[in-house]
Design an enzyme around this catalytic site. Structure first.
Site, PDB file in Angstrom:
ATOM      1  N   LYS A  18       3.569   7.660 -15.434  1.00 44.46           N
ATOM      2  CA  LYS A  18       2.502   8.280 -14.633  1.00 44.46           C
ATOM      3  C   LYS A  18       2.523   7.699 -13.217  1.00 44.46           C
ATOM      4  CE  LYS A  18      -0.726   4.836 -16.442  1.00 44.46           C
ATOM      5  NZ  LYS A  18      -1.713   4.569 -17.500  1.00 44.46           N
ATOM      6  N   MET A  44      -2.220  -1.795  10.490  1.00 44.44           N
ATOM      7  CA  MET A  44      -1.751  -0.548   9.886  1.00 44.44           C
ATOM      8  C   MET A  44      -0.227  -0.535   9.718  1.00 44.44           C
ATOM      9  SD  MET A  44      -2.298   3.373  11.174  1.00 44.44           S
ATOM     10  CE  MET A  44      -4.059   3.392  10.940  1.00 44.44           C
ATOM     11  N   TYR A  98      -5.831  -8.734  14.669  1.00 43.65           N
ATOM     12  CA  TYR A  98      -7.186  -8.184  14.837  1.00 43.65           C
ATOM     13  C   TYR A  98      -8.245  -9.206  14.442  1.00 43.65           C
ATOM     14  CZ  TYR A  98      -5.438  -3.485  15.680  1.00 43.65           C
ATOM     15  OH  TYR A  98      -4.827  -2.394  16.215  1.00 43.65           O
ATOM     16  N   ARG A 135     -13.875   4.458 -22.770  1.00 47.77           N
ATOM     17  CA  ARG A 135     -13.405   5.273 -21.658  1.00 47.77           C
ATOM     18  C   ARG A 135     -13.101   6.667 -22.222  1.00 47.77           C
ATOM     19  NH1 ARG A 135      -8.219   3.360 -18.181  1.00 47.77           N
ATOM     20  NH2 ARG A 135      -7.242   4.016 -20.127  1.00 47.77           N
TER      21      ARG A 135
HETATM   22  C1  PLP Z   1      -1.070   3.587 -18.395  1.00 53.29           C
HETATM   23  C2  PLP Z   1      -1.161   3.602 -19.866  1.00 53.29           C
HETATM   24  C3  PLP Z   1      -0.321   2.790 -20.645  1.00 53.29           C
HETATM   25  C4  PLP Z   1       0.611   1.756 -20.062  1.00 53.29           C
HETATM   26  O1  PLP Z   1      -0.116   0.583 -19.784  1.00 53.29           O
HETATM   27  P1  PLP Z   1       0.601  -0.722 -19.199  1.00 53.29           P
HETATM   28  O2  PLP Z   1      -0.477  -1.732 -19.111  1.00 53.29           O
HETATM   29  O3  PLP Z   1       1.118  -0.334 -17.840  1.00 53.29           O
HETATM   30  O4  PLP Z   1       1.696  -1.064 -20.128  1.00 53.29           O
HETATM   31  C5  PLP Z   1      -0.384   2.929 -22.020  1.00 53.29           C
HETATM   32  N1  PLP Z   1      -1.245   3.807 -22.600  1.00 53.29           N
HETATM   33  C6  PLP Z   1      -2.076   4.585 -21.880  1.00 53.29           C
HETATM   34  C7  PLP Z   1      -2.996   5.503 -22.566  1.00 53.29           C
HETATM   35  C8  PLP Z   1      -2.072   4.506 -20.499  1.00 53.29           C
HETATM   36  O5  PLP Z   1      -2.909   5.266 -19.793  1.00 53.29           O
END
Ligand code: PLP
Length: 352
Positions: free
Chosen positions: A34, A297, A249, A127
Protein backbone atom coordinates in the site's frame (compact mmCIF):
# COMPACT_ATOMS: atom_id res chain seq x y z
CA UNK A 1 21.13 18.42 -11.93
CA UNK A 2 19.89 18.71 -8.38
CA UNK A 3 21.74 15.94 -6.53
CA UNK A 4 18.80 14.61 -4.49
CA UNK A 5 18.05 10.98 -5.38
CA UNK A 6 16.18 8.11 -3.77
CA UNK A 7 17.81 4.81 -4.64
CA UNK A 8 15.55 1.79 -4.38
CA UNK A 9 17.15 -1.63 -4.21
CA UNK A 10 15.39 -4.60 -5.72
CA UNK A 11 17.95 -6.92 -4.09
CA UNK A 12 17.18 -5.50 -0.63
CA UNK A 13 13.43 -5.97 -1.14
CA UNK A 14 13.96 -9.57 -2.26
CA UNK A 15 16.33 -10.21 0.65
CA UNK A 16 13.86 -8.83 3.21
CA UNK A 17 11.09 -10.93 1.71
CA UNK A 18 13.30 -14.00 2.15
CA UNK A 19 13.77 -13.03 5.83
CA UNK A 20 9.99 -12.78 6.22
CA UNK A 21 9.57 -16.13 4.49
CA UNK A 22 12.04 -17.78 6.82
CA UNK A 23 10.34 -16.33 9.92
CA UNK A 24 6.89 -17.21 8.69
CA UNK A 25 7.56 -20.92 8.28
CA UNK A 26 4.68 -22.55 6.47
CA UNK A 27 2.42 -19.46 6.49
CA UNK A 28 1.81 -17.81 3.14
CA UNK A 29 3.01 -14.24 2.61
CA UNK A 30 0.83 -11.30 1.64
CA UNK A 31 3.34 -8.54 0.86
CA UNK A 32 1.81 -5.22 1.84
CA UNK A 33 2.56 -2.67 -0.89
CA UNK A 34 0.00 0.00 0.00
CA UNK A 35 0.96 3.69 -0.18
CA UNK A 36 3.08 3.21 -3.30
CA UNK A 37 4.87 0.34 -1.55
CA UNK A 38 5.68 2.59 1.42
CA UNK A 39 7.14 5.12 -1.03
CA UNK A 40 9.29 2.64 -2.97
CA UNK A 41 7.16 2.42 -6.13
CA UNK A 42 4.19 0.07 -6.55
CA UNK A 43 5.07 -1.83 -9.71
CA UNK A 44 8.80 -1.97 -9.00
CA UNK A 45 8.24 -3.34 -5.50
CA UNK A 46 5.70 -5.87 -6.76
CA UNK A 47 8.26 -7.14 -9.23
CA UNK A 48 11.11 -7.19 -6.69
CA UNK A 49 8.82 -9.13 -4.33
CA UNK A 50 7.85 -11.65 -6.99
CA UNK A 51 8.52 -14.57 -4.60
CA UNK A 52 5.56 -13.53 -2.44
CA UNK A 53 2.33 -15.51 -2.41
CA UNK A 54 0.04 -12.48 -2.66
CA UNK A 55 0.01 -8.70 -2.44
CA UNK A 56 -2.07 -6.26 -0.40
CA UNK A 57 -3.02 -2.73 -1.44
CA UNK A 58 -5.49 -0.13 -0.23
CA UNK A 59 -7.04 1.20 -3.42
CA UNK A 60 -8.65 -0.35 -6.46
CA UNK A 61 -6.48 1.97 -8.55
CA UNK A 62 -3.37 0.27 -7.20
CA UNK A 63 -4.87 -3.17 -7.79
CA UNK A 64 -5.76 -2.20 -11.36
CA UNK A 65 -2.22 -0.91 -11.93
CA UNK A 66 -0.79 -4.22 -10.76
CA UNK A 67 -3.10 -6.18 -13.06
CA UNK A 68 -2.16 -3.88 -15.99
CA UNK A 69 1.47 -4.53 -15.10
CA UNK A 70 0.89 -8.24 -15.61
CA UNK A 71 0.65 -9.29 -11.96
CA UNK A 72 -1.59 -12.36 -11.87
CA UNK A 73 -1.07 -13.34 -8.22
CA UNK A 74 -3.73 -12.78 -5.59
CA UNK A 75 -4.20 -9.18 -4.49
CA UNK A 76 -5.97 -8.35 -1.22
CA UNK A 77 -7.86 -5.07 -0.91
CA UNK A 78 -7.07 -4.04 2.68
CA UNK A 79 -10.17 -2.01 3.55
CA UNK A 80 -12.52 -3.65 1.09
CA UNK A 81 -15.00 -1.79 -1.11
CA UNK A 82 -15.99 1.80 -0.27
CA UNK A 83 -19.19 1.55 -2.38
CA UNK A 84 -21.17 -0.83 -4.60
CA UNK A 85 -19.20 0.11 -7.69
CA UNK A 86 -15.97 -0.89 -5.92
CA UNK A 87 -17.53 -4.25 -5.08
CA UNK A 88 -18.23 -4.88 -8.76
CA UNK A 89 -14.66 -3.91 -9.67
CA UNK A 90 -13.26 -6.28 -7.05
CA UNK A 91 -14.86 -9.14 -8.94
CA UNK A 92 -13.85 -7.64 -12.29
CA UNK A 93 -10.19 -7.45 -11.28
CA UNK A 94 -10.30 -10.86 -9.65
CA UNK A 95 -9.20 -9.59 -6.22
CA UNK A 96 -9.46 -10.88 -2.68
CA UNK A 97 -11.08 -8.40 -0.36
CA UNK A 98 -11.29 -7.56 3.30
CA UNK A 99 -14.87 -7.25 4.52
CA UNK A 100 -15.39 -5.43 7.81
CA UNK A 101 -19.02 -4.19 7.62
CA UNK A 102 -22.44 -5.61 6.76
CA UNK A 103 -22.78 -2.90 4.14
CA UNK A 104 -19.79 -4.34 2.31
CA UNK A 105 -21.47 -7.75 2.38
CA UNK A 106 -24.57 -6.20 0.81
CA UNK A 107 -22.52 -4.65 -1.98
CA UNK A 108 -20.73 -7.94 -2.68
CA UNK A 109 -24.07 -9.79 -2.76
CA UNK A 110 -24.90 -7.95 -6.00
CA UNK A 111 -21.93 -9.58 -7.76
CA UNK A 112 -22.54 -12.64 -9.88
CA UNK A 113 -19.02 -13.94 -9.27
CA UNK A 114 -17.85 -14.86 -5.74
CA UNK A 115 -14.49 -13.46 -4.56
CA UNK A 116 -12.25 -14.66 -1.72
CA UNK A 117 -13.06 -12.68 1.41
CA UNK A 118 -10.99 -11.88 4.49
CA UNK A 119 -13.64 -11.34 7.17
CA UNK A 120 -12.09 -8.85 9.54
CA UNK A 121 -12.84 -8.93 13.24
CA UNK A 122 -12.10 -6.30 15.83
CA UNK A 123 -10.15 -8.05 18.58
CA UNK A 124 -9.28 -4.89 20.50
CA UNK A 125 -7.70 -2.30 18.25
CA UNK A 126 -11.13 -0.73 17.72
CA UNK A 127 -10.41 0.53 14.24
CA UNK A 128 -11.89 -1.81 11.63
CA UNK A 129 -13.69 -5.11 12.01
CA UNK A 130 -16.90 -6.79 13.09
CA UNK A 131 -17.36 -7.18 16.84
CA UNK A 132 -16.13 -10.65 17.81
CA UNK A 133 -19.42 -11.28 19.64
CA UNK A 134 -21.17 -11.17 16.25
CA UNK A 135 -18.90 -13.85 14.87
CA UNK A 136 -21.61 -16.47 14.28
CA UNK A 137 -24.11 -14.19 12.58
CA UNK A 138 -21.43 -12.55 10.42
CA UNK A 139 -20.15 -15.94 9.33
CA UNK A 140 -23.67 -17.09 8.49
CA UNK A 141 -24.28 -13.92 6.48
CA UNK A 142 -21.03 -14.38 4.60
CA UNK A 143 -21.71 -18.04 3.82
CA UNK A 144 -25.14 -17.26 2.44
CA UNK A 145 -23.77 -14.45 0.28
CA UNK A 146 -23.41 -15.31 -3.45
CA UNK A 147 -20.66 -12.68 -3.79
CA UNK A 148 -18.51 -14.34 -1.10
CA UNK A 149 -16.17 -17.17 -2.05
CA UNK A 150 -13.48 -18.70 0.17
CA UNK A 151 -13.44 -17.21 3.66
CA UNK A 152 -10.41 -16.32 5.79
CA UNK A 153 -10.70 -14.78 9.26
CA UNK A 154 -8.55 -11.79 9.87
CA UNK A 155 -7.66 -9.42 12.67
CA UNK A 156 -5.04 -6.72 13.21
CA UNK A 157 -2.78 -6.11 16.23
CA UNK A 158 -2.54 -2.77 17.99
CA UNK A 159 0.55 -3.43 20.13
CA UNK A 160 2.62 -6.08 18.33
CA UNK A 161 5.62 -3.73 18.37
CA UNK A 162 5.20 -2.77 22.03
CA UNK A 163 5.73 -4.33 25.44
CA UNK A 164 2.04 -5.23 25.72
CA UNK A 165 2.44 -7.72 22.87
CA UNK A 166 -0.35 -9.53 21.04
CA UNK A 167 -1.57 -12.25 23.36
CA UNK A 168 -4.48 -10.23 24.73
CA UNK A 169 -5.87 -9.89 21.20
CA UNK A 170 -4.74 -13.21 19.79
CA UNK A 171 -6.45 -15.23 22.57
CA UNK A 172 -9.75 -13.38 22.13
CA UNK A 173 -9.62 -13.83 18.38
CA UNK A 174 -8.69 -17.51 18.54
CA UNK A 175 -11.37 -18.27 21.16
CA UNK A 176 -14.06 -17.07 18.79
CA UNK A 177 -12.88 -18.27 15.42
CA UNK A 178 -11.18 -21.58 16.09
CA UNK A 179 -14.29 -23.77 16.02
CA UNK A 180 -15.11 -22.66 12.47
CA UNK A 181 -12.04 -24.20 10.80
CA UNK A 182 -11.26 -21.46 8.30
CA UNK A 183 -7.81 -20.07 7.49
CA UNK A 184 -6.57 -17.22 9.72
CA UNK A 185 -4.52 -14.09 9.15
CA UNK A 186 -3.26 -11.78 11.88
CA UNK A 187 0.48 -11.08 11.83
CA UNK A 188 2.04 -7.82 10.62
CA UNK A 189 5.85 -7.41 10.53
CA UNK A 190 6.22 -7.11 14.31
CA UNK A 191 4.19 -10.26 14.95
CA UNK A 192 5.99 -12.14 12.17
CA UNK A 193 9.31 -11.37 13.86
CA UNK A 194 8.28 -11.84 17.49
CA UNK A 195 5.12 -13.97 17.82
CA UNK A 196 5.34 -17.17 15.74
CA UNK A 197 2.18 -18.50 17.40
CA UNK A 198 0.21 -15.89 15.45
CA UNK A 199 1.55 -16.79 11.99
CA UNK A 200 -1.40 -19.07 11.20
CA UNK A 201 -2.19 -19.33 7.46
CA UNK A 202 -1.38 -15.90 6.00
CA UNK A 203 1.06 -13.31 7.35
CA UNK A 204 1.05 -9.69 6.19
CA UNK A 205 4.57 -8.20 6.20
CA UNK A 206 4.88 -4.50 5.44
CA UNK A 207 7.60 -2.40 7.00
CA UNK A 208 10.11 -5.24 7.34
CA UNK A 209 10.12 -5.68 3.55
CA UNK A 210 11.47 -2.16 3.25
CA UNK A 211 14.31 -2.83 5.67
CA UNK A 212 13.07 -1.07 8.78
CA UNK A 213 12.62 -2.51 12.26
CA UNK A 214 9.17 -2.41 13.87
CA UNK A 215 10.85 -2.42 17.30
CA UNK A 216 12.49 0.49 19.11
CA UNK A 217 14.99 -1.75 20.90
CA UNK A 218 16.07 -3.88 17.91
CA UNK A 219 17.75 -2.46 14.83
CA UNK A 220 16.97 -3.52 11.28
CA UNK A 221 20.54 -4.89 11.01
CA UNK A 222 19.97 -7.05 14.10
CA UNK A 223 16.93 -8.47 12.33
CA UNK A 224 19.01 -9.05 9.17
CA UNK A 225 16.93 -6.50 7.23
CA UNK A 226 18.51 -4.32 4.54
CA UNK A 227 17.43 -0.77 3.69
CA UNK A 228 15.46 -0.76 0.44
CA UNK A 229 15.54 3.05 0.10
CA UNK A 230 18.59 5.29 0.39
CA UNK A 231 17.86 9.00 0.18
CA UNK A 232 21.04 10.74 -0.90
CA UNK A 233 22.08 14.22 -1.89
CA UNK A 234 25.13 16.46 -1.69
CA UNK A 235 26.52 19.58 -0.08
CA UNK A 236 25.71 22.55 -2.34
CA UNK A 237 27.15 25.38 -0.20
CA UNK A 238 29.40 25.86 2.82
CA UNK A 239 29.27 28.68 5.38
CA UNK A 240 32.01 29.39 7.92
CA UNK A 241 30.26 31.02 10.86
CA UNK A 242 31.49 32.85 13.95
CA UNK A 243 30.52 32.26 17.56
CA UNK A 244 27.12 33.82 18.22
CA UNK A 245 25.91 33.40 14.61
CA UNK A 246 22.66 31.58 13.85
CA UNK A 247 21.65 29.17 11.09
CA UNK A 248 18.49 29.05 8.97
CA UNK A 249 14.93 30.32 9.54
CA UNK A 250 14.42 31.83 12.94
CA UNK A 251 18.16 31.46 13.57
CA UNK A 252 16.91 28.47 15.45
CA UNK A 253 20.43 27.11 15.92
CA UNK A 254 23.01 29.44 17.47
CA UNK A 255 26.72 28.60 17.29
CA UNK A 256 28.75 29.08 20.45
CA UNK A 257 32.05 28.44 18.66
CA UNK A 258 33.28 28.99 15.10
CA UNK A 259 31.66 26.34 12.89
CA UNK A 260 31.60 25.03 9.35
CA UNK A 261 28.07 24.59 8.10
CA UNK A 262 27.10 22.57 5.01
CA UNK A 263 23.90 23.17 3.06
CA UNK A 264 22.27 20.01 1.68
CA UNK A 265 19.89 19.88 -1.28
CA UNK A 266 16.96 18.28 0.56
CA UNK A 267 14.08 19.91 2.38
CA UNK A 268 10.60 19.28 3.65
CA UNK A 269 9.14 19.61 0.14
CA UNK A 270 11.14 16.47 -0.65
CA UNK A 271 9.68 14.58 2.27
CA UNK A 272 12.37 15.24 4.85
CA UNK A 273 10.56 15.91 8.15
CA UNK A 274 10.40 19.62 8.96
CA UNK A 275 10.12 18.84 12.65
CA UNK A 276 13.53 17.08 12.68
CA UNK A 277 15.40 19.05 15.36
CA UNK A 278 19.03 20.11 15.50
CA UNK A 279 21.03 16.96 16.08
CA UNK A 280 19.14 14.66 13.72
CA UNK A 281 21.76 12.25 12.33
CA UNK A 282 23.01 12.62 8.76
CA UNK A 283 25.98 11.14 6.87
CA UNK A 284 28.45 13.34 4.99
CA UNK A 285 31.12 11.47 3.07
CA UNK A 286 30.19 8.45 5.16
CA UNK A 287 30.74 10.29 8.46
CA UNK A 288 27.90 10.68 10.86
CA UNK A 289 27.16 14.28 11.78
CA UNK A 290 24.03 16.26 12.67
CA UNK A 291 21.53 18.67 11.20
CA UNK A 292 21.52 22.28 12.39
CA UNK A 293 18.49 24.52 12.83
CA UNK A 294 15.18 24.34 11.00
CA UNK A 295 14.68 22.29 7.87
CA UNK A 296 13.73 24.57 4.94
CA UNK A 297 11.48 23.69 2.03
CA UNK A 298 14.38 22.85 -0.30
CA UNK A 299 17.45 22.68 1.93
CA UNK A 300 18.76 21.76 5.32
CA UNK A 301 21.96 22.60 7.18
CA UNK A 302 24.48 20.14 8.60
CA UNK A 303 27.49 20.45 10.88
CA UNK A 304 30.76 20.05 8.97
CA UNK A 305 32.95 21.18 11.88
CA UNK A 306 35.74 18.65 12.27
CA UNK A 307 35.16 17.27 8.77
CA UNK A 308 37.66 19.46 6.87
CA UNK A 309 37.81 17.09 3.88
CA UNK A 310 34.16 17.77 3.11
CA UNK A 311 32.91 20.58 0.91
CA UNK A 312 30.68 21.41 -2.02
CA UNK A 313 29.82 18.18 -3.78
CA UNK A 314 30.42 15.92 -0.78
CA UNK A 315 27.88 13.10 -0.81
CA UNK A 316 25.17 13.12 1.87
CA UNK A 317 22.95 10.28 3.02
CA UNK A 318 19.71 11.42 4.66
CA UNK A 319 18.70 7.82 5.43
CA UNK A 320 19.25 4.33 4.10
CA UNK A 321 22.59 2.61 3.52
CA UNK A 322 24.84 3.50 6.47
CA UNK A 323 22.15 5.44 8.32
CA UNK A 324 19.04 3.49 9.31
CA UNK A 325 15.80 5.33 8.56
CA UNK A 326 14.70 4.24 12.04
CA UNK A 327 17.42 6.41 13.63
CA UNK A 328 16.36 9.47 11.65
CA UNK A 329 12.69 8.83 12.40
CA UNK A 330 13.37 8.51 16.12
CA UNK A 331 15.34 11.76 16.19
CA UNK A 332 12.48 13.47 14.36
CA UNK A 333 9.84 12.08 16.73
CA UNK A 334 8.16 9.89 14.14
CA UNK A 335 8.38 6.40 12.65
CA UNK A 336 10.10 5.13 9.51
CA UNK A 337 6.72 4.42 7.87
CA UNK A 338 5.93 8.13 7.77
CA UNK A 339 9.31 9.13 6.35
CA UNK A 340 9.28 6.47 3.63
CA UNK A 341 5.69 7.15 2.56
CA UNK A 342 6.28 10.91 2.49
CA UNK A 343 8.98 10.81 -0.17
CA UNK A 344 7.81 13.59 -2.49
CA UNK A 345 7.05 13.08 -6.19
CA UNK A 346 9.67 15.68 -7.11
CA UNK A 347 12.51 13.49 -5.83
CA UNK A 348 14.30 11.64 -8.61
CA UNK A 349 14.05 7.92 -8.01
CA UNK A 350 16.59 5.42 -9.29
CA UNK A 351 15.35 1.87 -9.05
CA UNK A 352 17.84 -0.90 -9.57
C1 PLP B 1 -0.27 -1.95 6.71
C2 PLP B 1 -0.82 -3.23 7.18
C3 PLP B 1 0.02 -4.32 7.46
C4 PLP B 1 1.53 -4.23 7.44
O1 PLP B 1 1.97 -3.69 8.67
P1 PLP B 1 3.53 -3.51 8.99
O2 PLP B 1 3.57 -2.99 10.37
O3 PLP B 1 4.04 -2.50 7.99
O4 PLP B 1 4.16 -4.83 8.80
C5 PLP B 1 -0.56 -5.53 7.79
N1 PLP B 1 -1.92 -5.65 7.87
C6 PLP B 1 -2.75 -4.62 7.63
C7 PLP B 1 -4.20 -4.81 7.75
C8 PLP B 1 -2.24 -3.38 7.29
O5 PLP B 1 -3.07 -2.36 7.07
Amino acid sequence: MRPLTARISSAALAHNLAVARKCAGSAKLISVIKANAYGHGLEFAAQALAQTDAYAVLTLDDAARLRTHGITKSILLLEGPFDAEDAANIAGLDLMTVVHTRQQLDWLARNSKPVPVFLKFNSGMNRLGFPLQEFESVLAAARNNPGVGDITFMTHFATADEALGVDWQWQRFKQQVRQAQFPLSAANSAAILRYPETHADWVRPGIMLYGSSPFVELSAAQLDLKPAMTLESAIIAVQDIKPGAGVGYGLNFMADTAMRVGIVACGYADGYPRHAPTGTPVLVNGHKTRTLGRVSMDMLAVDLSGLPWTGIGSPVVLWGAGLPVDEVARAAGTISYELLCALAPRVRVVRQ
